[in-house]
Design an enzyme around this catalytic site. Structure first.
Site, PDB file in Angstrom:
ATOM      1  N   LYS A 235     -15.888   0.746   4.000  1.00  0.00           N
ATOM      2  CA  LYS A 235     -16.807   1.694   3.358  1.00  0.00           C
ATOM      3  C   LYS A 235     -18.099   1.824   4.166  1.00  0.00           C
ATOM      4  CE  LYS A 235     -14.570   2.613  -0.515  1.00  0.00           C
ATOM      5  NZ  LYS A 235     -13.397   3.376  -0.337  1.00  0.00           N
TER       6      LYS A 235
ATOM      7  N   LYS B 182      -5.218   8.303  -2.707  1.00  0.00           N
ATOM      8  CA  LYS B 182      -5.829   9.357  -3.522  1.00  0.00           C
ATOM      9  C   LYS B 182      -6.844  10.153  -2.725  1.00  0.00           C
ATOM     10  CE  LYS B 182      -5.352   7.015  -7.840  1.00  0.00           C
ATOM     11  NZ  LYS B 182      -5.811   5.722  -8.296  1.00  0.00           N
TER      12      LYS B 182
ATOM     13  N   LYS C 127      -0.941   4.896   4.630  1.00  0.00           N
ATOM     14  CA  LYS C 127      -0.355   4.902   3.282  1.00  0.00           C
ATOM     15  C   LYS C 127      -0.738   6.160   2.503  1.00  0.00           C
ATOM     16  CE  LYS C 127      -4.119   2.834   0.805  1.00  0.00           C
ATOM     17  NZ  LYS C 127      -4.554   2.306  -0.434  1.00  0.00           N
TER      18      LYS C 127
HETATM   19  P1  TYM Z   1      -5.627   1.896  -7.012  1.00  0.00           P
HETATM   20  O1  TYM Z   1      -5.991   2.740  -8.181  1.00  0.00           O
HETATM   21  O2  TYM Z   1      -6.071   2.352  -5.668  1.00  0.00           O
HETATM   22  O3  TYM Z   1      -4.060   1.710  -6.959  1.00  0.00           O
HETATM   23  C1  TYM Z   1      -3.318   1.272  -8.085  1.00  0.00           C
HETATM   24  C2  TYM Z   1      -2.093   0.474  -7.664  1.00  0.00           C
HETATM   25  O4  TYM Z   1      -1.244   1.260  -6.809  1.00  0.00           O
HETATM   26  C3  TYM Z   1      -1.007   0.568  -5.587  1.00  0.00           C
HETATM   27  N1  TYM Z   1      -0.908   1.561  -4.492  1.00  0.00           N
HETATM   28  C4  TYM Z   1       0.085   1.584  -3.579  1.00  0.00           C
HETATM   29  N2  TYM Z   1       1.147   0.791  -3.400  1.00  0.00           N
HETATM   30  C5  TYM Z   1       1.987   1.096  -2.382  1.00  0.00           C
HETATM   31  N3  TYM Z   1       1.814   2.153  -1.536  1.00  0.00           N
HETATM   32  C6  TYM Z   1       0.746   2.974  -1.666  1.00  0.00           C
HETATM   33  N4  TYM Z   1       0.599   4.019  -0.852  1.00  0.00           N
HETATM   34  C7  TYM Z   1      -0.189   2.709  -2.723  1.00  0.00           C
HETATM   35  N5  TYM Z   1      -1.336   3.284  -3.144  1.00  0.00           N
HETATM   36  C8  TYM Z   1      -1.766   2.571  -4.219  1.00  0.00           C
HETATM   37  C9  TYM Z   1      -2.211  -0.364  -5.428  1.00  0.00           C
HETATM   38  O5  TYM Z   1      -1.927  -1.480  -4.616  1.00  0.00           O
HETATM   39  C10 TYM Z   1      -2.468  -0.781  -6.873  1.00  0.00           C
HETATM   40  O6  TYM Z   1      -1.608  -1.848  -7.239  1.00  0.00           O
HETATM   41  N6  TYM Z   1      -9.009  -1.784  -7.316  1.00  0.00           N
HETATM   42  C11 TYM Z   1      -7.736  -1.313  -7.862  1.00  0.00           C
HETATM   43  C12 TYM Z   1      -7.797  -1.127  -9.372  1.00  0.00           C
HETATM   44  C13 TYM Z   1      -8.140  -2.387 -10.096  1.00  0.00           C
HETATM   45  C14 TYM Z   1      -7.289  -3.510 -10.313  1.00  0.00           C
HETATM   46  C15 TYM Z   1      -8.080  -4.454 -11.057  1.00  0.00           C
HETATM   47  C16 TYM Z   1      -5.965  -3.799  -9.966  1.00  0.00           C
HETATM   48  C17 TYM Z   1      -9.346  -2.660 -10.671  1.00  0.00           C
HETATM   49  N7  TYM Z   1      -9.298  -3.930 -11.242  1.00  0.00           N
HETATM   50  C18 TYM Z   1      -7.542  -5.695 -11.425  1.00  0.00           C
HETATM   51  C19 TYM Z   1      -5.449  -5.039 -10.349  1.00  0.00           C
HETATM   52  C20 TYM Z   1      -6.235  -5.971 -11.071  1.00  0.00           C
HETATM   53  C21 TYM Z   1      -7.432   0.019  -7.210  1.00  0.00           C
HETATM   54  O7  TYM Z   1      -8.296   0.697  -6.751  1.00  0.00           O
HETATM   55  O8  TYM Z   1      -6.111   0.403  -7.274  1.00  0.00           O
END
Ligand code: TYM
Length: 329
Positions: free
Chosen positions: A111, A197, A194
């Protein structure tokens, strides 16, 4: 029974990366564990959504969670900001999180590099809030994709530090949960990296047929194989990876053979891939749209989820406060 927790940030709609990297496993997990699935809306504030966008994104992710098969009768499905105990635990954990270790995390360094004009304190302490999410339910297991591995490691560090500092064996050290499979990385359509979003390279569960066709047909390829059995380049491998998620093994095999014989026509492969993605996404999209219409149902699910989550969170916080020394006279 193990307690499992997972979250998805409310910064937009769910894409195939979220589905195949995380949500698909959530559906299996809820059968055997005490599960908490939540929408990380506090986390999304680091990107400054407007109040309308924030509200709509939370609603979308909730509808999408339900449309993919998460069951509110089995698991607590809740919105992070409905559980005020989380920010209190975040405050407490922040006292034992060092600026140096937070500055060294990969996502923070990224970031700083990519958005030097907006390095807010929320970004720095993002892993602490994530640890609070996890530890508030004393979770044992956390399903995450590869990109969240380091954040989970930080949560273990903070759990251990708390236990050590107060000489208690209170927080379990949360482990990654991936059914013994490798952590999945679903690729995007832009040839490298990957699906994400913010990357704008994704196919969303809510995408219409035409949009899917357009995106897939525009996916990056190469100039095609010129030698028999040549190595597959990254953009083409990415298309095969996506195909292996949504198409039958026969279809994947068919195009692999065509590739090996140098007979492949990427246009045909993309057409098939788009068709299979559409077949996969359409029933989910229909359910999302139906559920999104039913505000009353969404409200009920969110309320019921928040109630379950608050019951567990307030118990933890009460015990943590006691351990720290905030006691009644
Ligand atoms: P986020 O919202 O970016 O993604 C949610 C989940 O999707 C998985 N993911 C992927 N897995 C495989 N290939 C991809 N291209 C891909 N894109 C996303 C992520 O690994 C995740 O499991 N910080 C976290 C949200 C969060 C969280 C938590 C998760 C906040 N507190 C506590 C677990 C426990 C996040 O931004 O995920």
């Amino acid at each position: 029974m193990d307690t499992v927790l997972s979250g998805i940030r409310s910064t937009g709609n769910l894409h195939l990366g979220n589905y195949f990297g995380a949500v698909k496993n959530f559906i299996k997990m809820q059968e055997e564990n005490n599960c908490y699935f939540f929408i990380a809306d506090y986390h999304s504030l680091t990107t400054y959504p407007t109040p309308e966008d924030l509200h709509n994104s939370v609603k979308s992710v909730l509808a999408e969670y339900l449309a993919t098969g998460l069951n509110p009768e089995k698991s607590a499905i809740y919105v992070q900001s409905d559980v005020r105990e989380i920010p209190e635990l975040y405050l407490l954990l922040n006292m034992n999180a060092y600026v140096g270790e937070l500055e060294r995390t990969t996502s923070f360094k990224d970031k700083v590099r990519t958005q030097p004009n907006n390095v807010n304190a929320g970004l720095l302490t993002y892993p602490v809030l994530m640890a609070a999410d996890i530890l508030i339910h004393k979770s044992h297991k956390v399903p995450v994709g590869k990109d969240q591995e380091q954040n989970l490691e930080m949560a273990r560090k903070f759990a251990k530090r708390f236990n050590h500092m107060y000489k208690v064996d209170y927080f379990p050290e949360p482990q990654p949960y991936n059914f013994g499979e490798q952590l999945v990385k679903v690729p995007g359509l832009d040839g490298t990296g990957k699906m994400g979003k913010t990357a704008g390279n994704g196919i969303y569960l809510i995408d219409e047929d035409k949009a899917i066709q357009k995106k897939v047909m525009r996916a990056v390829t190469d100039s095609g194989p010129t030698e028999l059995n040549s190595l597959i380049s990254e953009p083409i491998q990415n298309l095969f990876t996506l195909m292996s998620l949504v198409s039958t093994p026969d279809t994947v095999e068919f195009f692999k053979e065509k590739y090996a014989n140098c007979e492949i026509r990427y246009g045909d492969m993309k057409k098939q891939l788009a068709e299979d993605i559409i077949k996969f996404v359409t029933p989910i999209r229909k359910r999302i749209l139906e559920i999104k219409e039913d505000n009353e149902y969404l409200r009920k699910v969110a309320e019921q989820g928040a109630e379950k989550a608050r019951a567990s969170a307030s118990k933890t916080l009460k015990e943590v406060r006691e351990i720290i020394g905030f006691r009644k006279f």
